[in-house]
Design a protein around this motif. Structure first.
Motif, PDB file in Angstrom:
ATOM      1  N   MET A   1       3.370 -53.638  62.833  1.00  7.10           N
ATOM      2  CA  MET A   1       3.331 -55.059  63.074  1.00  7.10           C
ATOM      3  C   MET A   1       4.281 -55.367  64.230  1.00  7.10           C
ATOM      4  N   ASP A   2       3.819 -56.134  65.133  1.00  5.03           N
ATOM      5  CA  ASP A   2       4.605 -56.537  66.291  1.00  5.03           C
ATOM      6  C   ASP A   2       5.773 -57.424  65.849  1.00  5.03           C
ATOM      7  N   THR A   3       6.938 -57.286  66.455  1.00  2.00           N
ATOM      8  CA  THR A   3       8.108 -58.065  66.041  1.00  2.00           C
ATOM      9  C   THR A   3       7.903 -59.558  66.256  1.00  2.00           C
ATOM     10  N   ALA A   4       7.183 -59.937  67.281  1.00  3.55           N
ATOM     11  CA  ALA A   4       6.922 -61.363  67.520  1.00  3.55           C
ATOM     12  C   ALA A   4       6.054 -61.943  66.404  1.00  3.55           C
ATOM     13  N   VAL A   5       5.067 -61.187  65.963  1.00  2.91           N
ATOM     14  CA  VAL A   5       4.201 -61.627  64.869  1.00  2.91           C
ATOM     15  C   VAL A   5       5.009 -61.727  63.576  1.00  2.91           C
ATOM     16  N   PHE A   6       5.872 -60.746  63.334  1.00  5.41           N
ATOM     17  CA  PHE A   6       6.717 -60.748  62.145  1.00  5.41           C
ATOM     18  C   PHE A   6       7.650 -61.965  62.144  1.00  5.41           C
ATOM     19  N   ARG A   7       8.268 -62.255  63.270  1.00  4.78           N
ATOM     20  CA  ARG A   7       9.167 -63.403  63.372  1.00  4.78           C
ATOM     21  C   ARG A   7       8.425 -64.717  63.144  1.00  4.78           C
ATOM     22  N   ARG A   8       7.233 -64.827  63.697  1.00  3.52           N
ATOM     23  CA  ARG A   8       6.428 -66.030  63.512  1.00  3.52           C
ATOM     24  C   ARG A   8       6.062 -66.202  62.034  1.00  3.52           C
ATOM     25  N   PHE A   9       5.703 -65.094  61.377  1.00  3.75           N
ATOM     26  CA  PHE A   9       5.367 -65.133  59.952  1.00  3.75           C
ATOM     27  C   PHE A   9       6.576 -65.582  59.133  1.00  3.75           C
ATOM     28  N   MET A  10       7.755 -65.005  59.404  1.00  2.00           N
ATOM     29  CA  MET A  10       8.965 -65.341  58.654  1.00  2.00           C
ATOM     30  C   MET A  10       9.352 -66.808  58.865  1.00  2.00           C
ATOM     31  N   ARG A  11       9.211 -67.302  60.080  1.00  2.00           N
ATOM     32  CA  ARG A  11       9.561 -68.688  60.363  1.00  2.00           C
ATOM     33  C   ARG A  11       8.643 -69.644  59.619  1.00  2.00           C
ATOM     34  N   SER A  12       7.374 -69.355  59.559  1.00  2.00           N
ATOM     35  CA  SER A  12       6.421 -70.259  58.929  1.00  2.00           C
ATOM     36  C   SER A  12       6.424 -70.164  57.405  1.00  2.00           C
ATOM     37  N   HIS A  13       6.922 -69.070  56.843  1.00  2.00           N
ATOM     38  CA  HIS A  13       6.901 -68.882  55.393  1.00  2.00           C
ATOM     39  C   HIS A  13       8.293 -68.793  54.784  1.00  2.00           C
ATOM     40  N   LYS A  14       9.313 -69.190  55.519  1.00  2.00           N
ATOM     41  CA  LYS A  14      10.701 -69.038  55.070  1.00  2.00           C
ATOM     42  C   LYS A  14      10.964 -69.776  53.753  1.00  2.00           C
ATOM     43  N   LYS A  15      10.526 -71.029  53.637  1.00  2.00           N
ATOM     44  CA  LYS A  15      10.780 -71.814  52.427  1.00  2.00           C
ATOM     45  C   LYS A  15      10.103 -71.185  51.216  1.00  2.00           C
ATOM     46  N   GLY A  16       8.878 -70.746  51.381  1.00  3.29           N
ATOM     47  CA  GLY A  16       8.161 -70.125  50.265  1.00  3.29           C
ATOM     48  C   GLY A  16       8.806 -68.834  49.799  1.00  3.29           C
ATOM     49  N   ILE A  17       9.270 -68.040  50.751  1.00  2.00           N
ATOM     50  CA  ILE A  17       9.920 -66.782  50.408  1.00  2.00           C
ATOM     51  C   ILE A  17      11.230 -67.043  49.671  1.00  2.00           C
ATOM     52  N   LEU A  18      12.027 -68.004  50.162  1.00  2.31           N
ATOM     53  CA  LEU A  18      13.288 -68.336  49.497  1.00  2.31           C
ATOM     54  C   LEU A  18      13.044 -68.902  48.099  1.00  2.31           C
ATOM     55  N   LEU A  19      12.033 -69.732  47.930  1.00  4.72           N
ATOM     56  CA  LEU A  19      11.695 -70.282  46.628  1.00  4.72           C
ATOM     57  C   LEU A  19      11.267 -69.176  45.665  1.00  4.72           C
ATOM     58  N   ALA A  20      10.498 -68.223  46.139  1.00  4.64           N
ATOM     59  CA  ALA A  20      10.066 -67.106  45.294  1.00  4.64           C
ATOM     60  C   ALA A  20      11.256 -66.255  44.860  1.00  4.64           C
ATOM     61  N   ILE A  21      12.195 -66.017  45.761  1.00  2.00           N
ATOM     62  CA  ILE A  21      13.391 -65.236  45.414  1.00  2.00           C
ATOM     63  C   ILE A  21      14.237 -65.981  44.385  1.00  2.00           C
ATOM     64  N   ALA A  22      14.432 -67.289  44.566  1.00  3.99           N
ATOM     65  CA  ALA A  22      15.225 -68.086  43.626  1.00  3.99           C
ATOM     66  C   ALA A  22      14.558 -68.132  42.251  1.00  3.99           C
ATOM     67  N   THR A  23      13.240 -68.274  42.220  1.00  4.29           N
ATOM     68  CA  THR A  23      12.519 -68.298  40.950  1.00  4.29           C
ATOM     69  C   THR A  23      12.648 -66.965  40.234  1.00  4.29           C
ATOM     70  N   ALA A  24      12.514 -65.881  40.955  1.00 11.94           N
ATOM     71  CA  ALA A  24      12.651 -64.558  40.343  1.00 11.94           C
ATOM     72  C   ALA A  24      14.069 -64.332  39.834  1.00 11.94           C
ATOM     73  N   ALA A  25      15.062 -64.819  40.558  1.00  6.23           N
ATOM     74  CA  ALA A  25      16.453 -64.627  40.141  1.00  6.23           C
ATOM     75  C   ALA A  25      16.768 -65.424  38.879  1.00  6.23           C
ATOM     76  N   LEU A  26      16.199 -66.615  38.736  1.00 11.38           N
ATOM     77  CA  LEU A  26      16.486 -67.448  37.567  1.00 11.38           C
ATOM     78  C   LEU A  26      15.595 -67.138  36.373  1.00 11.38           C
ATOM     79  N   SER A  27      14.539 -66.385  36.559  1.00  9.61           N
ATOM     80  CA  SER A  27      13.609 -66.147  35.457  1.00  9.61           C
ATOM     81  C   SER A  27      14.214 -65.313  34.342  1.00  9.61           C
ATOM     82  N   ALA A  28      15.219 -64.516  34.640  1.00 11.27           N
ATOM     83  CA  ALA A  28      15.834 -63.674  33.619  1.00 11.27           C
ATOM     84  C   ALA A  28      17.089 -64.305  33.029  1.00 11.27           C
ATOM     85  N   CYS A  29      17.419 -65.529  33.396  1.00 14.47           N
ATOM     86  CA  CYS A  29      18.627 -66.181  32.897  1.00 14.47           C
ATOM     87  C   CYS A  29      18.433 -66.651  31.463  1.00 14.47           C
TER      88      CYS A  29
END
Length: 87
Positions: A1-29
């Motif tokens: 995967m080209d780094t420019a494509v990867f950066r564009r993907f991360m920028r456009s999906h940053k909120k969703g990725i962070l929300l998924a990580i937070a949900t996974a971290a709190l699911s075992a609490c």
């Protein structure tokens, strides 16, 4: 995967990725009963529950508590307070 494509993907999906990580971290609490009640001090036949529903959060309690008792679930930044439910 080209780094420019990867950066564009991360920028456009940053909120969703962070929300998924937070949900996974709190699911075992686990939650905490607000006022611990010693076994045998509540009337016979009192329904006991093991789930705390506090605002947006739902968590499992380590010990069964009377239904309707206050409880708290760990949240992002601060605990959320709610009530004990059967499930």
């Amino acid at each position: 995967m080209d780094t420019a494509v990867f950066r564009r993907f991360m920028r456009s999906h940053k909120k969703g990725i962070l929300l998924a990580i937070a949900t996974a971290a709190l699911s075992a609490c686990t939650g905490q009963a607000g006022t611990p009640i010693a076994p045998g001090t509540y009337p016979p036949g009192t329904p006991l529950g093991g789930t705390c529903k506090a605002g947006l959060y739902t968590c499992q309690l380590p010990l069964a508590s009377p239904v309707g008792a206050p409880c708290s679930c760990p949240g992002l930044g601060a605990a959320s307070y709610g009530q004990v439910y059967l499930k």
